[in-house]
Design a protein around this motif. Structure first.
Motif: not given
Length: 190
Positions: A98, A102, A127-130, A132-133, A136-137, A183, A187
Motif C-alpha cells: 500500500s 501511494t 471517494f470510497k474506493t481504495r 481513490e484513497q 489522495i494519500e 480532499k 488530507y
C-alpha cells in the motif's frame, strides 16, 4: 480378474486422474506469481480476478515491480485494463504494498491524469474506493514532503484547473475534479 490386478489398475487410474490436475494447479500457481507475470504479457482478467493471490503469494519485490509495470503501461492503448488491474491490487493491498501504491498513484496523477481520471470518475463523488484513497494519500504526501509546500499546493490547484479545461469536463466531472483536489489539499499526512 484377480484382486491384485484390480488394486494395481485402481492405483494407476488414480495416478493418471490426479496427475493432470496437479500439473494444472502448478501452472495456475505459476501464472499467479508476480515474478512469473513480469515475464509474460499481462492477462488482464486473471490479474483482476486473482489480485489477492498475486499480492499474498508472491515475492514482495516482484509484486512491487509488477505494480510499476502496470502503472508504466497505463498510458498506452490498453490503459483501461492496466488501471483496472491496479485498482484490483489496490483493493487487496496492505502494508508495504500500500505504501508503494501511494507513490505509484501520485505518479499516475501527475503523468497520466487524463486516463486516471477517466478510470476513477463517478458522478456520485463518494471517494470510497481504495484506489481513490491511495491516490489522495500519495499526492498529499508528495505535497507535504516538498521543500516548497505552498508553491506545490498552488501548482496542484493550477494543474487541476488546467485539466478541467483541457479535458473539457462537464459539470459533474468538474465537481469530481474539484472535490478530489480539495480532499488532497485537506488530507493530513502522518
Amino acid at each position: 480378474m484377480n484382486p491384485l490386478s484390480l488394486v494395481s489398475l485402481s492405483a494407476c487410474l488414480f495416478v493418471f486422474s490426479v496427475l493432470p490436475s496437479a500439473t494444472h494447479a502448478h501452472r495456475l500457481g505459476d501464472s499467479l506469481n508476480a515474478c512469473q507475470l513480469l515475464k509474460h504479457p499481462v492477462n488482464f482478467g486473471t490479474v483482476q480476478r486473482n489480485a489477492l493471490k498475486i499480492v499474498t503469494k508472491s515475492d514482495e519485490d516482484c509484486v512491487l515491480k509488477f505494480i510499476d509495470l502496470l502503472a508504466d503501461s497505463s498510458s498506452g492503448s490498453n490503459h483501461h485494463q492496466y488501471l483496472a488491474c491496479l485498482d484490483a491490487i489496490c483493493r487487496v493491498s496492505d502494508g508495504d504494498i500500500s505504501e508503494d501504491l501511494t507513490s505509484v498513484c501520485a505518479k499516475l496523477f501527475h503523468k497520466n491524469f487524463n486516463h486516471l481520471f477517466e478510470h476513477l470518475y463517478k458522478s456520485n463523488v463518494s471517494f470510497k474506493t481504495r484506489f481513490e484513497q491511495l491516490l489522495i494519500e500519495g499526492v498529499a504526501a508528495d505535497l507535504k514532503l516538498s521543500k516548497d509546500s505552498d508553491g506545490e499546493r498552488a501548482k496542484l490547484v493550477a494543474f487541476v484547473q488546467g485539466k478541467k479545461q483541457e479535458m473539457k469536463m462537464n459539470g459533474h466531472q468538474k465537481v469530481y475534479a474539484e472535490t478530489l483536489k480539495n480532499k488532497i489539499l485537506a488530507y493530513k499526512v502522518e
